[in-house]
Design a protein around this motif. Sequence first.
Motif, short mmCIF file in Angstrom:
data_model
loop_
_atom_site.label_atom_id
_atom_site.label_comp_id
_atom_site.label_asym_id
_atom_site.label_seq_id
_atom_site.Cartn_x
_atom_site.Cartn_y
_atom_site.Cartn_z
N GLU A 97 -0.13 0.89 3.32
CA GLU A 97 -0.47 1.60 4.56
C GLU A 97 -1.97 1.87 4.68
O GLU A 97 -2.55 1.77 5.77
CB GLU A 97 0.31 2.93 4.58
CG GLU A 97 0.21 3.70 5.88
CD GLU A 97 0.91 5.06 5.80
OE1 GLU A 97 0.46 5.99 6.47
OE2 GLU A 97 1.91 5.16 5.05
N ASP A 151 -3.72 -1.32 5.48
CA ASP A 151 -3.39 -1.65 6.87
C ASP A 151 -4.34 -0.92 7.83
O ASP A 151 -4.95 -1.54 8.71
CB ASP A 151 -1.94 -1.25 7.13
CG ASP A 151 -1.49 -1.57 8.55
OD1 ASP A 151 -1.95 -0.88 9.48
OD2 ASP A 151 -0.67 -2.49 8.73
N SER A 152 -4.47 0.41 7.67
CA SER A 152 -5.32 1.16 8.60
C SER A 152 -6.78 0.76 8.48
O SER A 152 -7.50 0.69 9.49
CB SER A 152 -5.17 2.67 8.36
OG SER A 152 -5.44 3.00 7.01
#
Length: 257
Positions: free
Chosen positions: A175, A178-179
């Motif tokens: 995550e 991803d960001s």
Amino acid sequence: DLPDNDFMIVALDLLSGLAEGIEEKIEPLVAQSNILELLYQCVQDRMPEVRQSSFALIGDLTKACFEHCRQHIPHFIPILGQNLNPDHISVCNNATWAIGEISMKLGSDMQVYVPVLLPQLVHIVNRPNTPKTLLENTAITVGRLGLVCHAEVAPYLNQFIRPWCTALRNIRDNEEKDSAFRGICAMISANPQGVVNDFIFFCDAVASWVQPPPDLKEMFGKILHGFKDQIGKDNWARFSEQFPLPLRERLSSHYGL
């Protein structure tokens, strides 16, 4: 009496573990306490280990119950900025991570803090022999800051894109990665010129993804094909000849290049 620092550190770490474990269920406990006022005292402690645990708790509470943290953020961020000193690796690491978590919650309201935070983060990313974990955490935070404030961060892209890509090419899909990559795509869209000289490093970082989410993969494809279209087919062929064979094959099979 002076506070017992070891006891404070244990208490801070316990609260961090609780916030990480029960997540948003900690909200009523925070609401009924003066934990954030006490935390403001802890982040100013002279002992690095106390500040290190305090910054971890800021990050964990930001993730778990941001609405209670929001009003305290203007007080915390200057102190986090003052602790972006890579000579104190663990303190700096936790301060950097907390800034990234705050960015994801505060969104475009982070704009006012970019001039204070970004130069220090860029310095850490470019610093020789920065420890791997600190380098990766800082690169993620720069990406997250760029995700929520791309217009403010994008003009500085050429100052960090190469070490940024090198730092994040080796971390697993998750995550945080991803960001950060969504942020770098937003910054490249705002300032394509900032990546031109180091585009091979961006290609390599994109290829490091095992399975990017479909919408992120589409962003990568647009940037890659946009660059290819801009420089022309022949120039792209010459450019891609310098790629290692596995990179060429991966970009070909995943992005049709």
